[in-house]
Design an enzyme around this catalytic site. Structure first.
Site, PDB file in Angstrom:
ATOM      1  N   ARG A  61     -10.956   2.974 -12.049  1.00  0.00           N
ATOM      2  CA  ARG A  61     -11.204   2.912 -10.598  1.00  0.00           C
ATOM      3  C   ARG A  61     -12.338   3.888 -10.231  1.00  0.00           C
ATOM      4  O   ARG A  61     -13.203   3.589  -9.434  1.00  0.00           O
ATOM      5  CB  ARG A  61      -9.961   3.290  -9.783  1.00  0.00           C
ATOM      6  CG  ARG A  61      -8.679   2.510 -10.041  1.00  0.00           C
ATOM      7  CD  ARG A  61      -8.687   1.141  -9.391  1.00  0.00           C
ATOM      8  NE  ARG A  61      -9.578   0.223 -10.072  1.00  0.00           N
ATOM      9  CZ  ARG A  61      -9.347  -0.286 -11.297  1.00  0.00           C
ATOM     10  NH1 ARG A  61      -8.277   0.010 -11.966  1.00  0.00           N
ATOM     11  NH2 ARG A  61     -10.218  -1.105 -11.850  1.00  0.00           N
ATOM     12  N   GLN A  93      -6.580   5.144   4.218  1.00  0.00           N
ATOM     13  CA  GLN A  93      -5.636   5.045   3.100  1.00  0.00           C
ATOM     14  C   GLN A  93      -6.394   4.869   1.798  1.00  0.00           C
ATOM     15  O   GLN A  93      -5.809   4.873   0.723  1.00  0.00           O
ATOM     16  CB  GLN A  93      -4.725   3.830   3.300  1.00  0.00           C
ATOM     17  CG  GLN A  93      -3.877   3.898   4.537  1.00  0.00           C
ATOM     18  CD  GLN A  93      -3.202   2.564   4.805  1.00  0.00           C
ATOM     19  OE1 GLN A  93      -2.141   2.273   4.288  1.00  0.00           O
ATOM     20  NE2 GLN A  93      -3.825   1.742   5.623  1.00  0.00           N
ATOM     21  N   VAL A  95      -8.784   5.477  -1.386  1.00  0.00           N
ATOM     22  CA  VAL A  95      -9.061   6.596  -2.276  1.00  0.00           C
ATOM     23  C   VAL A  95     -10.516   6.568  -2.747  1.00  0.00           C
ATOM     24  O   VAL A  95     -10.946   7.444  -3.487  1.00  0.00           O
ATOM     25  CB  VAL A  95      -8.069   6.589  -3.464  1.00  0.00           C
ATOM     26  CG1 VAL A  95      -6.654   6.845  -2.961  1.00  0.00           C
ATOM     27  CG2 VAL A  95      -8.102   5.265  -4.240  1.00  0.00           C
ATOM     28  N   ASP A  96     -11.259   5.548  -2.308  1.00  0.00           N
ATOM     29  CA  ASP A  96     -12.690   5.517  -2.640  1.00  0.00           C
ATOM     30  C   ASP A  96     -13.438   6.502  -1.734  1.00  0.00           C
ATOM     31  O   ASP A  96     -12.856   7.093  -0.813  1.00  0.00           O
ATOM     32  CB  ASP A  96     -13.240   4.082  -2.522  1.00  0.00           C
ATOM     33  CG  ASP A  96     -13.218   3.545  -1.089  1.00  0.00           C
ATOM     34  OD1 ASP A  96     -13.743   4.221  -0.186  1.00  0.00           O
ATOM     35  OD2 ASP A  96     -12.684   2.430  -0.865  1.00  0.00           O
ATOM     36  N   HIS A 111      -4.147   9.295   1.360  1.00  0.00           N
ATOM     37  CA  HIS A 111      -3.602   8.954   0.044  1.00  0.00           C
ATOM     38  C   HIS A 111      -4.394   9.594  -1.099  1.00  0.00           C
ATOM     39  O   HIS A 111      -4.306   9.143  -2.240  1.00  0.00           O
ATOM     40  CB  HIS A 111      -3.561   7.434  -0.140  1.00  0.00           C
ATOM     41  CG  HIS A 111      -2.525   6.766   0.722  1.00  0.00           C
ATOM     42  ND1 HIS A 111      -2.488   5.410   0.945  1.00  0.00           N
ATOM     43  CD2 HIS A 111      -1.485   7.283   1.416  1.00  0.00           C
ATOM     44  CE1 HIS A 111      -1.470   5.121   1.734  1.00  0.00           C
ATOM     45  NE2 HIS A 111      -0.850   6.245   2.047  1.00  0.00           N
ATOM     46  N   CYS A 119      -4.346  20.156 -10.379  1.00  0.00           N
ATOM     47  CA  CYS A 119      -3.608  20.771 -11.483  1.00  0.00           C
ATOM     48  C   CYS A 119      -2.116  20.565 -11.293  1.00  0.00           C
ATOM     49  O   CYS A 119      -1.582  20.775 -10.203  1.00  0.00           O
ATOM     50  CB  CYS A 119      -3.924  22.260 -11.551  1.00  0.00           C
ATOM     51  SG  CYS A 119      -2.930  23.097 -12.810  1.00  0.00           S
ATOM     52  N   LEU A 203      -8.820  -9.431   8.324  1.00  0.00           N
ATOM     53  CA  LEU A 203      -9.176 -10.779   7.878  1.00  0.00           C
ATOM     54  C   LEU A 203      -8.105 -11.800   8.274  1.00  0.00           C
ATOM     55  O   LEU A 203      -8.389 -12.989   8.440  1.00  0.00           O
ATOM     56  CB  LEU A 203      -9.345 -10.764   6.354  1.00  0.00           C
ATOM     57  CG  LEU A 203     -10.078 -11.910   5.712  1.00  0.00           C
ATOM     58  CD1 LEU A 203     -11.483 -12.074   6.278  1.00  0.00           C
ATOM     59  CD2 LEU A 203     -10.175 -11.679   4.196  1.00  0.00           C
ATOM     60  N   GLU A 204      -6.881 -11.325   8.372  1.00  0.00           N
ATOM     61  CA  GLU A 204      -5.765 -12.180   8.800  1.00  0.00           C
ATOM     62  C   GLU A 204      -4.790 -11.259   9.533  1.00  0.00           C
ATOM     63  O   GLU A 204      -4.835 -10.044   9.326  1.00  0.00           O
ATOM     64  CB  GLU A 204      -5.081 -12.805   7.575  1.00  0.00           C
ATOM     65  CG  GLU A 204      -4.574 -11.734   6.638  1.00  0.00           C
ATOM     66  CD  GLU A 204      -4.189 -12.238   5.262  1.00  0.00           C
ATOM     67  OE1 GLU A 204      -4.387 -13.411   4.970  1.00  0.00           O
ATOM     68  OE2 GLU A 204      -3.671 -11.412   4.507  1.00  0.00           O
TER      69      GLU A 204
HETATM   70  P1  NAD Z   1      -3.868  -3.935   1.228  1.00  0.00           P
HETATM   71  O1  NAD Z   1      -4.613  -4.242  -0.025  1.00  0.00           O
HETATM   72  O2  NAD Z   1      -2.392  -3.962   1.226  1.00  0.00           O
HETATM   73  O3  NAD Z   1      -4.350  -4.931   2.366  1.00  0.00           O
HETATM   74  C1  NAD Z   1      -5.708  -5.170   2.589  1.00  0.00           C
HETATM   75  C2  NAD Z   1      -5.861  -5.878   3.922  1.00  0.00           C
HETATM   76  O4  NAD Z   1      -7.253  -6.041   4.160  1.00  0.00           O
HETATM   77  C3  NAD Z   1      -5.211  -7.272   3.963  1.00  0.00           C
HETATM   78  O5  NAD Z   1      -4.464  -7.404   5.156  1.00  0.00           O
HETATM   79  C4  NAD Z   1      -6.426  -8.213   3.968  1.00  0.00           C
HETATM   80  O6  NAD Z   1      -6.199  -9.380   4.755  1.00  0.00           O
HETATM   81  C5  NAD Z   1      -7.496  -7.367   4.613  1.00  0.00           C
HETATM   82  N1  NAD Z   1      -8.849  -7.708   4.196  1.00  0.00           N
HETATM   83  C6  NAD Z   1      -9.269  -8.173   2.980  1.00  0.00           C
HETATM   84  N2  NAD Z   1     -10.596  -8.368   2.983  1.00  0.00           N
HETATM   85  C7  NAD Z   1     -11.037  -7.998   4.216  1.00  0.00           C
HETATM   86  C8  NAD Z   1     -12.306  -7.981   4.850  1.00  0.00           C
HETATM   87  N3  NAD Z   1     -13.422  -8.365   4.201  1.00  0.00           N
HETATM   88  N4  NAD Z   1     -12.394  -7.573   6.133  1.00  0.00           N
HETATM   89  C9  NAD Z   1     -11.274  -7.179   6.820  1.00  0.00           C
HETATM   90  N5  NAD Z   1     -10.047  -7.182   6.284  1.00  0.00           N
HETATM   91  C10 NAD Z   1      -9.923  -7.576   4.996  1.00  0.00           C
HETATM   92  O7  NAD Z   1      -4.432  -2.536   1.690  1.00  0.00           O
HETATM   93  P2  NAD Z   1      -3.760  -1.293   2.378  1.00  0.00           P
HETATM   94  O8  NAD Z   1      -2.972  -1.748   3.563  1.00  0.00           O
HETATM   95  O9  NAD Z   1      -4.867  -0.321   2.561  1.00  0.00           O
HETATM   96  O10 NAD Z   1      -2.727  -0.710   1.296  1.00  0.00           O
HETATM   97  C11 NAD Z   1      -3.134  -0.603  -0.042  1.00  0.00           C
HETATM   98  C12 NAD Z   1      -2.841   0.723  -0.708  1.00  0.00           C
HETATM   99  O11 NAD Z   1      -3.505   0.696  -1.989  1.00  0.00           O
HETATM  100  C13 NAD Z   1      -3.431   1.900   0.013  1.00  0.00           C
HETATM  101  O12 NAD Z   1      -2.459   2.876   0.030  1.00  0.00           O
HETATM  102  C14 NAD Z   1      -4.618   2.386  -0.810  1.00  0.00           C
HETATM  103  O13 NAD Z   1      -4.522   3.756  -1.103  1.00  0.00           O
HETATM  104  C15 NAD Z   1      -4.552   1.653  -2.110  1.00  0.00           C
HETATM  105  N6  NAD Z   1      -5.829   0.955  -2.429  1.00  0.00           N
HETATM  106  C16 NAD Z   1      -7.038   1.577  -2.169  1.00  0.00           C
HETATM  107  C17 NAD Z   1      -8.236   0.919  -2.444  1.00  0.00           C
HETATM  108  C18 NAD Z   1      -9.545   1.631  -2.121  1.00  0.00           C
HETATM  109  O14 NAD Z   1      -9.564   2.852  -2.045  1.00  0.00           O
HETATM  110  N7  NAD Z   1     -10.666   0.918  -1.923  1.00  0.00           N
HETATM  111  C19 NAD Z   1      -8.239  -0.368  -2.968  1.00  0.00           C
HETATM  112  C20 NAD Z   1      -6.994  -0.983  -3.247  1.00  0.00           C
HETATM  113  C21 NAD Z   1      -5.811  -0.296  -2.963  1.00  0.00           C
END
Ligand code: NAD
Length: 234
Positions: A61, A93, A95-96, A111, A119, A203-204
């Site tokens: 990641r 939320q 982590v990027d 998160h 550590c 997105l939904e």
């Molecule tokens: P999730 O993956 O559960 O949900 C993502 C949401 O984003 C969905 O409802 C989806 O419909 C929507 N979505 C997808 N593409 C989109 C777009 N182009 N524009 C607008 N909306 C869009 O994410 P979450 O609710 O953040 O929970 C996931 C957990 O996993 C978090 O705690 C996070 O720390 C971790 N996570 C982080 C990353 C990251 O840092 N980039 C990536 C994956 C998961």
């Protein structure tokens, strides 16, 4: 939407805001995150059971961040922070580091962060751009191995007191690109005051969509810049 220019804003983002930068979301497809079940890679139990797998997962990641760039949604939120006259707290939320690289500064990573290590003995937190594994010692105490500075499921998210204070006082709460599956963020709506306005951009419709006063459906790179321009009256 019109708001006084000194209104207090809290903006929550989730994996959806980074999807168009090429970072995969988590629940969108099938409950898997990059082909792994979360209970195998994102819990303290998984780390105890199979640390090598967990280190490898987060190393991958971390490396994938190099190929991803902030998109128009991250940039629009950074612009909003620069131009908004009232308080603005961005809670992610994710982590990027795409909000950081876009220029957001009043930002909390509830998160944790892929680019940091913590550590397991003295809890010192270090910038960590490289791989880590079971043998990576803490640069501060040298006693124990460094683990990813990530809040796993069953662990306490960071900065919760500051976040709840801001939610109670805010005039507008906006939730962007989050599915509403993961608590406590999925329950932030309940913490905002009765006079606050609430908007979801996704997105939904998320699991919590009906709790928001307004919902806008579409891609973050289109919805967020338009919403920011509206707030700034431009
Ligand atoms: P999730 O993956 O559960 O949900 C993502 C949401 O984003 C969905 O409802 C989806 O419909 C929507 N979505 C997808 N593409 C989109 C777009 N182009 N524009 C607008 N909306 C869009 O994410 P979450 O609710 O953040 O929970 C996931 C957990 O996993 C978090 O705690 C996070 O720390 C971790 N996570 C982080 C990353 C990251 O840092 N980039 C990536 C994956 C998961």
């Amino acid at each position: 939407m019109t708001l006084s220019r000194d209104a207090r804003l809290v903006i929550l983002t989730g994996a959806g805001i980074s999807a168009e930068s090429g970072l995969r979301t988590f629940r969108a497809a099938d409950g898997l995150w990059e082909n792994h079940r979360v209970q195998d890679v994102a819990t303290p139990e998984a780390f105890q059971r199979n640390p090598a797998l967990v280190y490898r997962f987060y190393n991958e990641r971390r490396r994938s961040l190099g190929g991803a760039q902030p998109n128009a949604a991250h940039l629009a939120l950074a612009r909003l922070e620069r131009e908004w006259q009232g308080d603005l707290l961005l809670v992610t939320q994710n982590v990027d580091d795409l909000h950081d690289r876009a220029g957001s500064r009043n930002l909390l990573h509830m998160h944790g962060e892929l680019l940091k290590g913590r550590c397991q003995s003295c809890s010192a937190i270090h910038p960590w751009p490289d791989d880590m594994d079971v043998d990576t010692r803490c640069p501060t105490c040298g006693r124990a191995a460094v683990r990813p500075h990530i809040v796993w499921f069953h662990e306490l998210p960071l900065e919760m007191e500051r976040i709840y204070q801001a939610l109670e006082r805010c005039d507008l709460f906006v939730s962007i690109g989050t599915s509403g599956h993961v608590y406590p963020a999925a329950g932030f709506m309940e913490a905002v005051g009765p006079a606050a306005r609430t908007v979801e951009l996704n997105l939904e419709p998320s699991l919590r969509a009906s709790a928001f006063q307004e919902g806008r459906i579409g891609k973050a790179t289109e919805l967020v810049p338009a919403f920011v321009a509206e707030l700034l009256g431009k």
